[in-house]
Design an enzyme around this catalytic site. Structure first.
Site, PDB file in Angstrom:
ATOM      1  N   LYS A   9     -60.428  14.753  56.178  1.00 12.97           N
ATOM      2  CA  LYS A   9     -61.711  14.168  55.767  1.00 12.97           C
ATOM      3  C   LYS A   9     -62.271  13.351  56.912  1.00 12.97           C
ATOM      4  O   LYS A   9     -61.572  12.519  57.486  1.00 12.97           O
ATOM      5  CB  LYS A   9     -61.516  13.263  54.548  1.00 12.97           C
ATOM      6  CG  LYS A   9     -61.457  14.010  53.244  1.00 12.97           C
ATOM      7  CD  LYS A   9     -61.555  13.049  52.079  1.00 12.97           C
ATOM      8  CE  LYS A   9     -61.489  13.799  50.760  1.00 12.97           C
ATOM      9  NZ  LYS A   9     -61.560  12.885  49.612  1.00 12.97           N
ATOM     10  N   ASP A  16     -55.438  18.805  43.782  1.00 12.22           N
ATOM     11  CA  ASP A  16     -55.638  18.619  42.340  1.00 12.22           C
ATOM     12  C   ASP A  16     -56.651  17.533  42.021  1.00 12.22           C
ATOM     13  O   ASP A  16     -57.044  16.744  42.887  1.00 12.22           O
ATOM     14  CB  ASP A  16     -54.310  18.226  41.687  1.00 12.22           C
ATOM     15  CG  ASP A  16     -53.929  16.784  42.015  1.00 12.22           C
ATOM     16  OD1 ASP A  16     -53.954  16.427  43.211  1.00 12.22           O
ATOM     17  OD2 ASP A  16     -53.644  16.016  41.087  1.00 12.22           O
ATOM     18  N   ASP A  36     -56.393  12.091  54.682  1.00  9.34           N
ATOM     19  CA  ASP A  36     -57.530  11.302  54.174  1.00  9.34           C
ATOM     20  C   ASP A  36     -57.543   9.956  54.906  1.00  9.34           C
ATOM     21  O   ASP A  36     -58.155   9.832  55.969  1.00  9.34           O
ATOM     22  CB  ASP A  36     -57.355  11.158  52.656  1.00  9.34           C
ATOM     23  CG  ASP A  36     -58.519  10.479  51.971  1.00  9.34           C
ATOM     24  OD1 ASP A  36     -59.414   9.989  52.676  1.00  9.34           O
ATOM     25  OD2 ASP A  36     -58.541  10.422  50.733  1.00  9.34           O
ATOM     26  N   THR A  93     -50.266   8.514  54.871  1.00 11.88           N
ATOM     27  CA  THR A  93     -49.113   9.376  54.586  1.00 11.88           C
ATOM     28  C   THR A  93     -48.551   9.962  55.880  1.00 11.88           C
ATOM     29  O   THR A  93     -47.345   9.904  56.132  1.00 11.88           O
ATOM     30  CB  THR A  93     -49.526  10.526  53.635  1.00 11.88           C
ATOM     31  OG1 THR A  93     -50.075   9.963  52.453  1.00 11.88           O
ATOM     32  CG2 THR A  93     -48.342  11.413  53.284  1.00 11.88           C
ATOM     33  N   LEU A  94     -49.429  10.505  56.703  1.00 12.39           N
ATOM     34  CA  LEU A  94     -48.975  11.120  57.957  1.00 12.39           C
ATOM     35  C   LEU A  94     -48.415  10.069  58.906  1.00 12.39           C
ATOM     36  O   LEU A  94     -47.412  10.315  59.598  1.00 12.39           O
ATOM     37  CB  LEU A  94     -50.141  11.882  58.590  1.00 12.39           C
ATOM     38  CG  LEU A  94     -49.777  13.002  59.554  1.00 12.39           C
ATOM     39  CD1 LEU A  94     -48.754  13.944  58.960  1.00 12.39           C
ATOM     40  CD2 LEU A  94     -51.026  13.777  59.951  1.00 12.39           C
TER      41      LEU A  94
HETATM   42  C1  PRP Z   1     -52.483  13.772  49.109  1.00 14.00           C
HETATM   43  C2  PRP Z   1     -52.216  14.794  50.177  1.00 14.00           C
HETATM   44  C3  PRP Z   1     -51.575  14.009  51.284  1.00 14.00           C
HETATM   45  C4  PRP Z   1     -52.121  12.603  51.085  1.00 14.00           C
HETATM   46  C5  PRP Z   1     -53.113  12.281  52.154  1.00 14.00           C
HETATM   47  O1  PRP Z   1     -51.345  13.616  48.320  1.00 14.00           O
HETATM   48  O2  PRP Z   1     -51.384  15.825  49.721  1.00 14.00           O
HETATM   49  O3  PRP Z   1     -50.177  14.027  51.208  1.00 14.00           O
HETATM   50  O4  PRP Z   1     -52.760  12.577  49.803  1.00 14.00           O
HETATM   51  O5  PRP Z   1     -53.737  11.049  51.904  1.00 14.00           O
HETATM   52  P1  PRP Z   1     -53.752   9.866  52.949  1.00 14.00           P
HETATM   53  O6  PRP Z   1     -54.135  10.433  54.270  1.00 14.00           O
HETATM   54  O7  PRP Z   1     -54.816   8.945  52.383  1.00 14.00           O
HETATM   55  O8  PRP Z   1     -52.397   9.221  52.969  1.00 14.00           O
HETATM   56  P2  PRP Z   1     -51.395  12.929  46.869  1.00 14.00           P
HETATM   57  O9  PRP Z   1     -50.938  11.496  47.007  1.00 14.00           O
HETATM   58  O10 PRP Z   1     -52.738  13.136  46.246  1.00 14.00           O
HETATM   59  O11 PRP Z   1     -50.276  13.687  46.074  1.00 14.00           O
HETATM   60  P3  PRP Z   1     -50.104  15.255  45.770  1.00 14.00           P
HETATM   61  O12 PRP Z   1     -49.964  15.955  47.097  1.00 14.00           O
HETATM   62  O13 PRP Z   1     -48.874  15.304  44.958  1.00 14.00           O
HETATM   63  O14 PRP Z   1     -51.336  15.714  45.024  1.00 14.00           O
END
Ligand code: PRP
Length: 180
Positions: free
Chosen positions: A130, A158, A102, A106-107
Site C-alpha cells: 500500500k 480477507d 501495509d 510485520t515485515l
Molecule cells: C496482514 C498481511 C500482513 C500484514 C501486513 O495480515 O497478511 O501479514 O497484515 O500489515 P502491516 O504491514 O501493517 O504489518 P493480517 O494481520 O491481516 O492477518 P491475516 O494474514 O491472517 O489476514
C-alpha cells in the site's frame, strides 16, 4: 462465499501474469543456490505462496510462520509470534513471502527475527504494497503491485475472514467493511 458487489482492482489474469513474472525473476536470481527457503506469513499469503512456489523453476523448501498484530493500524504496531517456522534457517537462503505490506510492522518484525538466526541471505517478496501507509521503512525485494491505501479483499486477503478465496483482488467499500 458471500456475494461481493465491489470494484475489481486486479483481475485473475493480471495477478497470474505478474506472479509468473515474479517467479521468473526469483528463479534467475537464485539459480546458483542449492535451495530457496520460502517462508510464508500466514494467513494472507497462502494462495500467493501456492502459486508463486509452483511457478518457480528452482529447488525450494516451503515453511510458514504465523503472527498476530496488536492494535492493527496503531502507531505501536506491536507484533506477536503465534507459530514459528519448523526448520533451522541458519545458512539458508531465505525469502519471506507476504501478501501485503501495509504499515510495514510485520515485515520489520520478521526481518529482525530472522536476521538474528544467521541466514545465508534474507530477502522479501510481497504481492502488494500500500502506498502512503508505511510507518516503518522496510525493503521489498520482489514486489507485485503498488496499490492505493484502500480496503481490499481476495487472493488470500480477507475482510472479517471472508472473501479470501476470490481469484481476483477487489476494493471493498467502507460500508461493506462495516457489515463484516
Ligand atoms: C496482514 C498481511 C500482513 C500484514 C501486513 O495480515 O497478511 O501479514 O497484515 O500489515 P502491516 O504491514 O501493517 O504489518 P493480517 O494481520 O491481516 O492477518 P491475516 O494474514 O491472517 O489476514
Amino acid at each position: 462465499m458471500p456475494a461481493l458487489d465491489s470494484t475489481i482492482m486486479l483481475s485473475e489474469h493480471v495477478i497470474q501474469a505478474r506472479v509468473r513474472e515474479m517467479a521468473r525473476r526469483i528463479s534467475e536470481d537464485y539459480a546458483d543456490v542449492d535451495e530457496l527457503f520460502m517462508i510464508g506469513v500466514l494467513r494472507g499469503c497462502y494462495i500467493f505462496m501456492a502459486d508463486l512456489s509452483r511457478a518457480l523453476s528452482i529447488p525450494r523448501h516451503i515453511d510458514f510462520i504465523a503472527l498476530s498484530s496488536y492494535g492493527k493500524g496503531t502507531v505501536s504496531g506491536a507484533v506477536r509470534l503465534i507459530m514459528d517456522v519448523r526448520t533451522d534457517i541458519s545458512r539458508r537462503h531465505v525469502l519471506i513471502v507476504e501478501d501485503i505490506v501495509d504499515t510495514g510492522h510485520t515485515l520489520d518484525y520478521l526481518l529482525r527475527l530472522f536476521r538474528a538466526r544467521s541466514p545465508a541471505s534474507l530477502k522479501t517478496c510481497s504481492l502488494l504494497r500500500k502506498s502512503g501507509s508505511a510507518q516503518v521503512d522496510v525493503p521489498v525485494d520482489y514486489l507485485g503491485f503498488e496499490i492505493p491505501d484502500v480496503w481490499i479483499v481476495g487472493y488470500g486477503l480477507d475482510c472479517g475472514d471472508k472473501y479470501r478465496a476470490l481469484p481476483y483482488i477487489a476494493q471493498i467499500s467502507p460500508e461493506k467493511k462495516q457489515e463484516t
